[in-house]
Write an enzyme that holds these catalytic residues in place. Structure first.
Site, PDB file in Angstrom:
ATOM      1  N   LYS A  87       0.840  -1.229   0.070  1.00 45.92           N
ATOM      2  CA  LYS A  87      -0.051   0.038   0.101  1.00 45.92           C
ATOM      3  C   LYS A  87       0.891   1.334   0.093  1.00 45.92           C
ATOM      4  O   LYS A  87       0.735   2.223  -0.706  1.00 45.92           O
ATOM      5  CB  LYS A  87      -1.128  -0.037   1.174  1.00 45.92           C
ATOM      6  CG  LYS A  87      -2.065  -1.183   1.356  1.00 45.92           C
ATOM      7  CD  LYS A  87      -3.108  -0.865   1.996  1.00 45.92           C
ATOM      8  CE  LYS A  87      -2.754  -1.266   3.450  1.00 45.92           C
ATOM      9  NZ  LYS A  87      -2.871  -2.594   3.914  1.00 45.92           N
ATOM     10  N   CYS A 176     -12.995   1.790  15.654  1.00 44.18           N
ATOM     11  CA  CYS A 176     -11.832   1.068  15.657  1.00 44.18           C
ATOM     12  C   CYS A 176     -10.849   1.335  17.130  1.00 44.18           C
ATOM     13  O   CYS A 176     -10.350   0.272  17.505  1.00 44.18           O
ATOM     14  CB  CYS A 176     -11.057   1.155  14.526  1.00 44.18           C
ATOM     15  SG  CYS A 176     -10.365   2.975  14.151  1.00 44.18           S
ATOM     16  N   MET A 177     -10.872   2.438  17.594  1.00 44.93           N
ATOM     17  CA  MET A 177      -9.758   2.643  18.645  1.00 44.93           C
ATOM     18  C   MET A 177     -10.548   3.155  19.930  1.00 44.93           C
ATOM     19  O   MET A 177      -9.769   3.482  20.812  1.00 44.93           O
ATOM     20  CB  MET A 177      -8.772   3.538  18.212  1.00 44.93           C
ATOM     21  CG  MET A 177      -7.741   3.089  16.983  1.00 44.93           C
ATOM     22  SD  MET A 177      -7.282   1.563  17.072  1.00 44.93           S
ATOM     23  CE  MET A 177      -6.201   1.806  18.628  1.00 44.93           C
ATOM     24  N   MET A 343      -7.791  -4.154  16.544  1.00 39.75           N
ATOM     25  CA  MET A 343      -9.102  -4.089  16.473  1.00 39.75           C
ATOM     26  C   MET A 343      -9.617  -5.654  17.059  1.00 39.75           C
ATOM     27  O   MET A 343     -10.685  -5.441  17.738  1.00 39.75           O
ATOM     28  CB  MET A 343      -9.833  -4.097  15.101  1.00 39.75           C
ATOM     29  CG  MET A 343     -10.143  -2.786  14.725  1.00 39.75           C
ATOM     30  SD  MET A 343      -8.661  -1.262  14.909  1.00 39.75           S
ATOM     31  CE  MET A 343      -8.203  -1.339  12.966  1.00 39.75           C
ATOM     32  N   GLY A 380      -5.372   2.069  13.926  1.00 41.46           N
ATOM     33  CA  GLY A 380      -5.665   1.318  12.299  1.00 41.46           C
ATOM     34  C   GLY A 380      -5.537   2.726  11.336  1.00 41.46           C
ATOM     35  O   GLY A 380      -4.695   2.195  10.336  1.00 41.46           O
ATOM     36  N   GLN A 381      -5.982   3.787  11.645  1.00 39.44           N
ATOM     37  CA  GLN A 381      -6.029   4.554  10.522  1.00 39.44           C
ATOM     38  C   GLN A 381      -4.725   5.621  10.497  1.00 39.44           C
ATOM     39  O   GLN A 381      -4.183   5.694  11.712  1.00 39.44           O
ATOM     40  CB  GLN A 381      -7.080   5.695  10.431  1.00 39.44           C
ATOM     41  CG  GLN A 381      -8.301   4.869  10.230  1.00 39.44           C
ATOM     42  CD  GLN A 381      -9.644   5.735  10.188  1.00 39.44           C
ATOM     43  OE1 GLN A 381     -10.110   6.481   9.339  1.00 39.44           O
ATOM     44  NE2 GLN A 381     -10.217   5.611  11.329  1.00 39.44           N
TER      45      GLN A 381
HETATM   46 FE1  SF4 Z   1       2.240  -0.132   4.558  1.00 38.77          FE
HETATM   47 FE2  SF4 Z   1       0.988   0.969   6.771  1.00 38.77          FE
HETATM   48 FE3  SF4 Z   1       3.542   1.433   6.169  1.00 38.77          FE
HETATM   49 FE4  SF4 Z   1       1.726   2.564   4.774  1.00 38.77          FE
HETATM   50  S1  SF4 Z   1       2.026   3.092   6.817  1.00 38.77           S
HETATM   51  S2  SF4 Z   1       3.762   1.620   4.017  1.00 38.77           S
HETATM   52  S3  SF4 Z   1       0.224   1.073   4.644  1.00 38.77           S
HETATM   53  S4  SF4 Z   1       2.674  -0.347   6.829  1.00 38.77           S
END
Ligand code: SF4
Length: 756
Positions: A87, A176-177, A343, A380-381
């Site tokens: 990602k 989530c948190m 989560m 999470g975010q």
């Molecule tokens: Fe991957 Fe998360 Fe690092 Fe982005 S912040 S490179 S999604 S591990």
């Protein structure tokens, strides 16, 4: 292969072909290693930034040419040491996906049609003003996101609470948190983890519970693997009903039944006491004990956990008593134990209780405040922590750990914001689920949803999709269409990531800057610009004086100086140069704080003792006595299985962004993992459509028969908008944190072809 129909190797080949030569540069240790591009793309200039996706918050270098982002790579000077996951490397592509929102739209005759900004904002302001004047401030609401910049969440919170006068400000971090936050606040008096990523390099035991770190925080996982590679005797314990990629690398895997964590942790505390692993200095000098609001003692705790012996707990949790004894021993006897969760622990009806007990396990054994010894929740975010939790952009909260029900906290914020005493309402607003329930009742007349997609991400989604149709809904998003945008009365196109700029904060309290590097497409504007214009049009321009990200940040950091979340020393100037800074950092020469509450290390901690838990009036952390409660959605003859939902490595949230990337189009997410025994019992064939039904709704997914799940439990990712598994999911909330129990839904399954 777990998350799609391509093998990992096939995915690698596809990415290499399609994305300009991506190469895998790291070892494959469960999370597919880390990624770089071949250096073949000409770049005018490189800029330091932060990944737009998960709460790991990896530093990345962003290459710009002719006003476009043309390349990204890991920042080798950042905490992630140059590594980024798939990602991360696709941060380049996300700006240029199809379906970028380009212009405002207004619903006319049932259809969203192009409009000018002036038309759209006039209508939004008119409808908000009309609702406020006619029905009062509590008839409007803001629903935000952990993906907004801190400056944006801060401004929205101030506009609604100090301007309009309603606490109806909440958002997707509630989903989530919230239980992690409630756990920290009740135990330490203040939110956010006390430790940092550096602890990973020192831990000798990892207790990973309710986190598929390898898939969902892959670069954190790589660092854990580094530790394991350099010190093979390091123990990894994983508690998860699934044999995830994380669990496959564990020395001990406890395939626990969902929602029974409280029983397990009580049994572990019982074992700590039985084996003499209690840190008496902690008990005598740094802890107090409570059950609900009632004071208790350590002796009470001993009596309490005596009801949770491993033999009694084993059948509740579905694990062996011997395993519980062994992991309790390893946790306590290790030199330095680090717990990691997210989560899986938070999204249950006893999420706060489970969080309190994880913190208690560290406090009681003294595995806290030393290198490698810490309880550490993963966010999470990219900005749920700093952006939403720290700014208090939640229905019960005010900035820096204050709450709306506390008169002194309200008065402090009214003074700091320069509004008359009494402006901030003492009544908590609607938390996320309650906000959509209020929409269903017709109690909310106008709602602004910014940077998130609740029509897909809420539990019991169908109910709340109907609710959205009863409200004047304003949706601001960088992508159109989304599941939520289809219910919008006004749609506003937002800029994304380096098209606007601002501060993110990741799991370890590190504030770091995302610079504005390129212009947004079409007529898109930053969410901050949208909020400032709304403030002006509603007549709160004098209150919202800070209008650029840096002006807002300066105001916000000055406010922090009046609290233990003091980061007054973290200026934009520093953030432009440094790879982020961990707060507290009260002065401009302060390097930031790795471990909070430790005198000599944390500038807010006083005295010469081991700890100063300054969030609590007596300086002592609280150990709570918690009982395991029955499931919030019990299984029955009619609904004999438990559904847990989660994520896959490649995709992000509700696919609004990653679902548009052709590189990932074959990574399917509409599947249901079923154990072969359950597949046989219910006539489910691998790959065939399966109907999943709960007391709330139904969804059709493709069966994936696998021994990676415990019998009696089924798993589905929540990403797919077509499958929309959240129609099925439990919307009961934790009584303290108000976080929904996504991980506890009683369901039944049958072949979709045989469904009536
Ligand atoms: Fe991957 Fe998360 Fe690092 Fe982005 S912040 S490179 S999604 S591990």
């Amino acid at each position: 292969m777990e998350s799609g129909k391509l093998t990992r190797r096939e995915l690698l080949q596809r990415l290499s072909a399609l994305a300009g030569g991506l190469i895998l540069t790291g070892p494959i240790s469960g999370c597919e290693g880390f990624w770089q591009r071949e250096p073949a793309i000409p770049v005018d200039s490189w800029h330091k930034g932060v990944c737009r996706f998960c709460g790991t918050g990896c530093g990345i270098m962003i290459g710009v040419r002719d006003g476009k982002v043309v390349d990204v790579k890991g920042d080798e000077y950042a905490h992630n040491r140059g590594r980024i996951c798939i990602k991360g490397i696709l941060n380049r592509e996300i700006l240029y996906v199809r379906d970028r929102a380009l212009y405002p739209m207004i619903r006319r005759n049932g259809r969203l049609e192009r409009a000018s900004w002036d038309e759209a904002m006039s209508l939004v302001a008119e409808r908000f003003r009309e609702a406020i004047d006619r029905y009062g401030p509590d008839s409007v609401a803001f629903y935000g996101s952990g993906q907004l910049f801190t400056e944006e969440s801060y401004t929205a919170n101030k506009l609604f609470k100090a301007g309009i006068g309603t606490n109806n400000v909440d958002g997707n971090p509630r989903l989530c948190m919230a239980s992690a936050a409630a756990g920290y606040i009740s135990v330490f008096g203040k939110d956010e983890p006390m430790g940092c990523y550096e602890d990973i390099d020192h831990a000798t035991c990892f207790f990973i519970t309710g986190s598929n770190t390898a898939d969902c925080h892959p670069i954190v996982w790589e660092r854990i693997m580094d530790r394991k590679r350099s010190r093979p005797e390091t123990v990894i314990i994983v508690v998860d009903p699934r044999r995830t990629r994380t669990a496959r690398h564990a020395d001990y895997h406890l395939a626990i039944r969902p929602g029974t964590d409280v029983a397990l942790y009580n049994a572990m505390i019982y074992e700590f006491i039985r084996n003499g692993f209690i840190d008496q200095d902690m008990v005598e000098n740094y802890l107090t004990f409570r059950e609900g609001d009632a004071e208790r003692t350590f002796e009470d705790l001993k009596r309490h956990v005596a009801q949770y012996t491993p033999e009694r707990v084993a059948p509740v949790c579905g694990v062996d008593a011997r395993q519980i004894e062994e992991v309790a021993y390893l946790f306590a006897a290790s030199e330095a134990t680090m717990s990691i969760w997210t989560m899986g622990l938070n999204q249950q009806a006893q999420g706060t209780a489970a969080n309190r007990l994880i913190n208690a396990m560290h406090l009681l054994t003294g595995h806290i405040g030393r290198p490698g010894a810490t309880p550490f929740s993963l966010t999470g975010q990219p900005n749920a922590g700093g952006g939403v939790r720290d700014t208090g952009a939640l229905a019960h909260a005010l900035p820096n750990g204050r709450v709306v029900t506390n008169p002194q906290h309200r008065a402090e914020m009214e003074d700091l914001w320069g509004v008359p005493r009494g402006r901030i309402s003492p009544k908590p607003g609607y938390h996320a689920v309650a906000m959509f329930e209020a929409m269903a009742r017709g109690d909310l007349k106008c709602v602004l949803i910014m940077g998130t997609n609740p029509a897909q991400s809420l539990p019991h989604a169908e109910r709340y999709r109907e609710a959205m149709q009863r409200t004047f809904l304003v949706v601001a998003d960088a992508i159109y269409p989304t599941e939520t945008a289809q219910f919008a009365d006004v749609f506003l196109p937002s800029a994304m990531w380096v098209e606007k700029g601002g501060v993110f904060s990741q799991s370890e309290r590190r504030y770091h800057l995302v610079p504005k590097l390129v212009d947004p497409p079409g007529e898109a504007r930053s969410d901050l610009e949208i909020l400032v214009e709304l403030a002006d049009r509603l007549g709160y321009g004098d209150l919202i004086k800070a209008r650029t990200p840096e002006e807002v940040w300066d105001e916000w950091r000055q406010i922090s100086a009046h609290s233990p979340y003091n980061f007054a020393g973290i200026t934009y100037e520093r953030l432009k140069k440094e790879r982020g800074i961990l707060w507290p950092a009260p002065t401009e020469d302060h390097p930031g704080t790795c471990r909070r509450y430790v005198p000599g290390e944390d500038p807010m901690a006083k005295g010469t003792g081991r700890f100063d838990f300054y969030g609590r009036p007596d300086g002592r952390a609280v150990v709570y006595l918690e009982h395991q409660q029955p499931s919030s959605d019990p299984r029955s003859d009619e609904y004999p299985l438990t559904l847990v939902t989660g994520r896959v490595y490649e995709h992000w949230h509700t696919l609004t962004i990653t679902g548009k990337l052709e590189e990932l189009e074959d990574i399917t997410t509409d599947f249901l993992v079923v154990h072969p025994r359950d597949a046989h019992r219910y006539g489910i064939r691998d790959g065939a459509p399966v109907l999943v039904e709960s007391r709330r709704g139904r969804a059709v997914l493709k069966a994936r028969v696998s021994t990676d799940i415990t019998p009696g439990i089924v798993f589905a990712p929540f990403h797919s908008p077509e499958a929309l598994v959240n129609r099925v999911v439990n919307n009961t909330v934790d009584p303290i944190s108000k976080e929904p129990a996504f991980k506890e839904s009683a369901v039944r399954i049958q072949p979709a072809s045989s469904a009536a």
